[in-house]
Scaffold this motif. Structure first.
Motif, PDB file in Angstrom:
ATOM      1  N   GLY A 118       0.818  -1.196   0.000  1.00 18.53           N
ATOM      2  CA  GLY A 118       0.000   0.000   0.000  1.00 18.53           C
ATOM      3  C   GLY A 118       0.858   1.255   0.000  1.00 18.53           C
ATOM      4  N   PRO A 119       0.240   2.422   0.089  1.00 15.19           N
ATOM      5  CA  PRO A 119       0.977   3.677  -0.036  1.00 15.19           C
ATOM      6  C   PRO A 119       1.741   4.046   1.234  1.00 15.19           C
ATOM      7  CG  PRO A 119      -1.346   4.130   0.341  1.00 15.19           C
ATOM      8  CD  PRO A 119      -1.217   2.640   0.210  1.00 15.19           C
ATOM      9  N   VAL A 120       2.962   4.525   1.058  1.00 13.66           N
ATOM     10  CA  VAL A 120       3.765   5.014   2.179  1.00 13.66           C
ATOM     11  C   VAL A 120       3.966   6.517   2.031  1.00 13.66           C
ATOM     12  CG1 VAL A 120       4.923   2.803   2.468  1.00 13.66           C
ATOM     13  CG2 VAL A 120       5.953   4.564   1.025  1.00 13.66           C
ATOM     14  N   GLY A 275      -6.251   6.000 -16.738  1.00  9.77           N
ATOM     15  CA  GLY A 275      -6.932   5.064 -15.852  1.00  9.77           C
ATOM     16  C   GLY A 275      -6.274   4.973 -14.504  1.00  9.77           C
ATOM     17  N   PHE A 276      -6.290   6.075 -13.760  1.00  5.11           N
ATOM     18  CA  PHE A 276      -5.575   6.161 -12.483  1.00  5.11           C
ATOM     19  C   PHE A 276      -6.096   5.167 -11.461  1.00  5.11           C
ATOM     20  CE2 PHE A 276      -5.104   8.218  -8.247  1.00  5.11           C
ATOM     21  CZ  PHE A 276      -3.723   8.192  -8.176  1.00  5.11           C
ATOM     22  N   GLU A 277      -7.420   4.982 -11.413  1.00  3.58           N
ATOM     23  CA  GLU A 277      -8.007   4.179 -10.342  1.00  3.58           C
ATOM     24  C   GLU A 277      -7.575   2.724 -10.413  1.00  3.58           C
ATOM     25  OE1 GLU A 277      -9.668   6.112 -12.383  1.00  3.58           O
ATOM     26  OE2 GLU A 277     -10.435   7.742 -11.133  1.00  3.58           O
ATOM     27  N   HIS A 278      -7.287   2.224 -11.605  1.00  5.65           N
ATOM     28  CA  HIS A 278      -6.948   0.820 -11.766  1.00  5.65           C
ATOM     29  C   HIS A 278      -5.472   0.611 -12.085  1.00  5.65           C
ATOM     30  CE1 HIS A 278     -11.181  -0.401 -11.622  1.00  5.65           C
ATOM     31  NE2 HIS A 278     -11.428   0.684 -12.324  1.00  5.65           N
ATOM     32  N   ASP A 294      -0.906   2.610  -7.149  1.00  2.53           N
ATOM     33  CA  ASP A 294      -0.335   3.754  -7.853  1.00  2.53           C
ATOM     34  C   ASP A 294      -0.975   5.046  -7.346  1.00  2.53           C
ATOM     35  OD1 ASP A 294       1.069   5.307  -9.644  1.00  2.53           O
ATOM     36  OD2 ASP A 294      -0.444   5.110 -11.213  1.00  2.53           O
ATOM     37  N   HIS A 295      -0.972   5.212  -6.031  1.00  4.69           N
ATOM     38  CA  HIS A 295      -1.492   6.455  -5.449  1.00  4.69           C
ATOM     39  C   HIS A 295      -0.859   6.648  -4.086  1.00  4.69           C
ATOM     40  CE1 HIS A 295      -4.073   4.228  -2.669  1.00  4.69           C
ATOM     41  NE2 HIS A 295      -4.535   3.523  -3.676  1.00  4.69           N
ATOM     42  N   GLY A 296      -1.083   7.799  -3.509  1.00  3.92           N
ATOM     43  CA  GLY A 296      -0.480   8.136  -2.235  1.00  3.92           C
ATOM     44  C   GLY A 296      -1.340   7.754  -1.046  1.00  3.92           C
ATOM     45  N   THR A 297      -0.963   8.297   0.101  1.00  2.90           N
ATOM     46  CA  THR A 297      -1.595   7.905   1.361  1.00  2.90           C
ATOM     47  C   THR A 297      -2.983   8.512   1.568  1.00  2.90           C
ATOM     48  OG1 THR A 297      -0.428   9.728   2.444  1.00  2.90           O
ATOM     49  CG2 THR A 297       0.615   7.572   2.503  1.00  2.90           C
TER      50      THR A 297
END
Length: 344
Positions: A118-120, A275-278, A294-297
């Protein structure tokens, strides 16, 4: 639920405990799946996330297959202080790093078939006294591997020659060796992890208009074109160097299995827009599959129960598919392939 003969054993690391990572893990655990999940985390943060979401969570001992709705096996990695949603504490940085390294070590030891992360929060980890540039670099150092970062969704796969460098330093980092390593690693991953027998890879130029025959820079003439020619002679199907401003046109993308970009913000904005969400983040070249969100916290969303788990779900599904392909290639499980239209 009883595990099948081909189920993958995945290590799962939520990341920053004050962000949305624990919530995303709880949401992932609710889904029917054909792979087991073992979280490397603090039980308190997972239970707090489950309570915030109003979802069931059953934490099982390590080694017990966790495939049922709401089930997660747990390897306890205790935070120094109880996290507060939206307010990261540098004192927990050590636990964040320990969870990543322990999960990855489990893959190196053969206990797990892959790791999903997950995001750090990089700044908070550094504030905690740990020199940290990214999980890709952390896991590469632990494994002693030279790796390539690839981001992918169901539209495009983008691999990077350079990753987290200031733009001023990028040109000096583009070398024949770096480009050759990236292309060979990407080619091997497309074949052996993604099931594409003869992948076609687009290679972007560094400069506008791919250097315009040397009038806008010589990196294409002096470095990129010779490296491509050498690898083409070895049988790789490479197209380029291509101008980055037109390489991502849909009609062109349909002919490519991946795009190799010279630097981070050359290729990733297009991927995230498409397609950021996937989208998922893959580390190519490790001895095991590692796939990340592929996203932040998203600290501003933490504890509200509104964070979208699509990227983590895609990451776990992708990691399990790659793990099965690798096991199939070693003769330990049945065959699986990943089509060009899937995130991996």
């Amino acid at each position: 639920m009883t595990p099948g003969n081909n189920h993958a054993r995945l290590a799962l690391v939520p990341g920053e405990p004050a962000g949305v990572g624990p919530e995303l893990c709880v949401r992932l655990a609710q889904r029917p799946r054909d792979y087991s999940l073992t979280a490397f985390a603090d039980a308190r943060s997972l239970r707090a996330a489950a309570a915030a979401l109003g979802l069931p969570l059953q934490l099982l001992p390590p080694g017990q297959p966790a495939l049922g709705p709401g089930e997660l096996a747990l390897v306890e990695v205790t935070n120094a202080v109880a996290p507060e949603f939206g307010h990261p504490d540098p004192r927990n940085a050590q636990a964040v790093i320990a969870a990543l390294l322990q999960a990855a070590q489990g893959c190196l030891d053969g206990t797990y078939d892959g790791v999903v992360t997950g995001p750090v929060h990089k700044a908070v980890i550094n504030e905690g006294g740990i020199a940290y540039t990214g999980t890709t670099e952390l896991l590469a150092q632990q494994a002693g591997s030279e790796v390539v970062m690839m981001l992918a969704n169901d539209v495009v796969r983008v691999a990077l020659v350079t990753t987290h460098l200031p733009l001023r330093a990028v040109a000096d980092a583009i070398s024949a060796r770096a480009l050759t390593h990236t292309l060979l690693t990407t080619h091997a991953a497309l074949r052996h992890d993604f099931g594409i027998a003869e992948p076609v890879i687009a290679v972007l130029g560094l400069n506008p208009h791919a250097g315009e025959a040397g009038h806008l820079g010589r990196e294409e003439l002096d470095i990129i074109e010779p490296a491509i020619a050498t690898l083409r002679a070895q049988g790789l199907r490479l197209v380029g160097p291509l101008p980055a401003d037109t390489a991502f046109l849909p009609a062109k993308l349909r002919g490519f299995d991946a795009v190799v970009a010279m630097y981070h913000d050359q290729g990733l904005p297009v991927l995230k827009y498409s397609g950021f969400e996937h989208a998922v983040n893959l580390t190519l070249g490790l001895p095991y599959p590692r796939v990340a969100v592929d996203h932040g916290t998203a600290l501003e969303l933490a504890g509200q129960g509104v964070a979208d788990a699509s990227s983590l779900i895609a990451a776990a599904d992708t990691c399990a598919r790659i793990a099965r392909i690798r096991r199939s290639a070693s003769g330990t499980s049945s065959t699986s392939t990943i089509s060009k239209g899937s995130p991996a």
